[in-house]
Design an enzyme around this catalytic site. Structure first.
Site, PDB file in Angstrom:
ATOM      1  N   GLY A  44       0.822  -1.200   0.000  1.00 16.83           N
ATOM      2  CA  GLY A  44       0.000   0.000   0.000  1.00 16.83           C
ATOM      3  C   GLY A  44       0.855   1.247   0.000  1.00 16.83           C
ATOM      4  O   GLY A  44       2.008   1.223   0.440  1.00 16.83           O
ATOM      5  N   GLN A  49       2.919  10.034   1.314  1.00 13.17           N
ATOM      6  CA  GLN A  49       4.248   9.398   1.226  1.00 13.17           C
ATOM      7  C   GLN A  49       5.010   9.820  -0.031  1.00 13.17           C
ATOM      8  O   GLN A  49       6.218   9.606  -0.107  1.00 13.17           O
ATOM      9  CB  GLN A  49       4.117   7.868   1.230  1.00 13.17           C
ATOM     10  CG  GLN A  49       3.642   7.310   2.565  1.00 13.17           C
ATOM     11  CD  GLN A  49       3.543   5.803   2.494  1.00 13.17           C
ATOM     12  OE1 GLN A  49       2.563   5.258   2.008  1.00 13.17           O
ATOM     13  NE2 GLN A  49       4.571   5.121   2.963  1.00 13.17           N
ATOM     14  N   CYS A  87       6.518  -0.486   6.373  1.00 13.73           N
ATOM     15  CA  CYS A  87       6.021   0.738   5.729  1.00 13.73           C
ATOM     16  C   CYS A  87       7.102   1.213   4.777  1.00 13.73           C
ATOM     17  O   CYS A  87       8.284   1.198   5.127  1.00 13.73           O
ATOM     18  CB  CYS A  87       5.759   1.797   6.797  1.00 13.73           C
ATOM     19  SG  CYS A  87       5.204   3.372   6.126  1.00 13.73           S
ATOM     20  N   LEU A  88       6.705   1.645   3.585  1.00 11.01           N
ATOM     21  CA  LEU A  88       7.704   2.099   2.608  1.00 11.01           C
ATOM     22  C   LEU A  88       8.449   3.353   3.091  1.00 11.01           C
ATOM     23  O   LEU A  88       9.527   3.653   2.615  1.00 11.01           O
ATOM     24  CB  LEU A  88       7.047   2.363   1.250  1.00 11.01           C
ATOM     25  CG  LEU A  88       6.496   1.115   0.529  1.00 11.01           C
ATOM     26  CD1 LEU A  88       5.752   1.522  -0.737  1.00 11.01           C
ATOM     27  CD2 LEU A  88       7.608   0.124   0.197  1.00 11.01           C
ATOM     28  N   HIS A 129      -3.663   0.908   7.949  1.00 10.74           N
ATOM     29  CA  HIS A 129      -2.329   1.517   7.859  1.00 10.74           C
ATOM     30  C   HIS A 129      -2.346   2.734   6.917  1.00 10.74           C
ATOM     31  O   HIS A 129      -1.838   3.806   7.258  1.00 10.74           O
ATOM     32  CB  HIS A 129      -1.335   0.452   7.353  1.00 10.74           C
ATOM     33  CG  HIS A 129       0.065   0.937   7.162  1.00 10.74           C
ATOM     34  ND1 HIS A 129       1.124   0.429   7.879  1.00 10.74           N
ATOM     35  CD2 HIS A 129       0.599   1.858   6.309  1.00 10.74           C
ATOM     36  CE1 HIS A 129       2.238   1.041   7.481  1.00 10.74           C
ATOM     37  NE2 HIS A 129       1.948   1.903   6.526  1.00 10.74           N
ATOM     38  N   GLU A 130      -2.968   2.554   5.740  1.00 10.45           N
ATOM     39  CA  GLU A 130      -2.951   3.639   4.744  1.00 10.45           C
ATOM     40  C   GLU A 130      -3.831   4.809   5.174  1.00 10.45           C
ATOM     41  O   GLU A 130      -3.464   5.969   4.953  1.00 10.45           O
ATOM     42  CB  GLU A 130      -3.369   3.118   3.366  1.00 10.45           C
ATOM     43  CG  GLU A 130      -2.479   2.012   2.793  1.00 10.45           C
ATOM     44  CD  GLU A 130      -0.985   2.296   2.852  1.00 10.45           C
ATOM     45  OE1 GLU A 130      -0.583   3.468   2.752  1.00 10.45           O
ATOM     46  OE2 GLU A 130      -0.214   1.332   3.023  1.00 10.45           O
ATOM     47  N   HIS A 133      -2.012   7.071   7.438  1.00  8.31           N
ATOM     48  CA  HIS A 133      -1.115   8.027   6.768  1.00  8.31           C
ATOM     49  C   HIS A 133      -1.840   9.329   6.429  1.00  8.31           C
ATOM     50  O   HIS A 133      -1.246  10.409   6.470  1.00  8.31           O
ATOM     51  CB  HIS A 133      -0.583   7.434   5.446  1.00  8.31           C
ATOM     52  CG  HIS A 133       0.647   6.592   5.603  1.00  8.31           C
ATOM     53  ND1 HIS A 133       1.840   7.086   6.080  1.00  8.31           N
ATOM     54  CD2 HIS A 133       0.876   5.285   5.319  1.00  8.31           C
ATOM     55  CE1 HIS A 133       2.749   6.121   6.079  1.00  8.31           C
ATOM     56  NE2 HIS A 133       2.193   5.016   5.622  1.00  8.31           N
TER      57      HIS A 133
END
Ligand code: ZN
Length: 149
Positions: A44, A49, A87-88, A129-130, A133
């Site tokens: 995701g 991000q 997480c990226l 999670h997304e 953000h």
């Protein structure tokens, strides 16, 4: 697109609602995000991000793609489950954290249509999670353990 890494301040901003979900700029941003997600082997990616503070996330799990524009959580199960999560924006870090087992959300899709998504397991985890953000919330805020590779 370049992925911003913790502790970049832009990751802490509250993202804004998308006013024109079918606009050309929004569509292009989403296509760029999908490409970036795939290039980084992520599950995701949220717009903040990549430095765009807009309420957009893209998720791809087992070849199923979800585009979430202005997502809203409708219900969360009481039951939570722990799991390792990455997480990226935190390269090579995995943290153990609790997420609700099931989630129901409403979001606008790539065609500008409103949709309801009911998810459990990994998809439910990635959705939570997304959406975090979009509210400037990161995995470090939800865990006490940090396991660095
Ligand atoms: Zn993340």
């Amino acid at each position: 697109m370049k992925i911003l890494e913790y502790p970049n301040d832009a990751l802490r901003e509250i993202s804004e609602e998308v006013k024109d979900p079918t606009g050309v700029e929004v569509k292009q941003l989403i296509l760029d995000m999908i490409q970036t997600l795939r290039a980084n082997n992520g599950l995701g990616l949220a717009a903040p991000q990549v430095g765009k503070n807009l309420r957009i996330c893209v998720i791809e799990i087992e070849n199923e793609l979800f585009v979430l524009i202005n997502p809203e959580i409708k219900t969360l199960s009481n039951e939570k489950i722990p799991s390792e999560e990455g997480c990226l924006s935190f390269p090579n870090k995995f943290m153990n954290l609790q997420r609700h087992k099931r989630v129901k959300i409403k979001a606008i899709d790539l065609n500008g249509k409103s949709q309801i998504i009911r998810a459990r397991g990994l998809l439910a985890r990635v959705i939570q999670h997304e959406i975090d953000h979009l509210n400037g919330v990161l995995i470090v805020d939800r865990t006490e353990e940090v396991n660095q590779e």
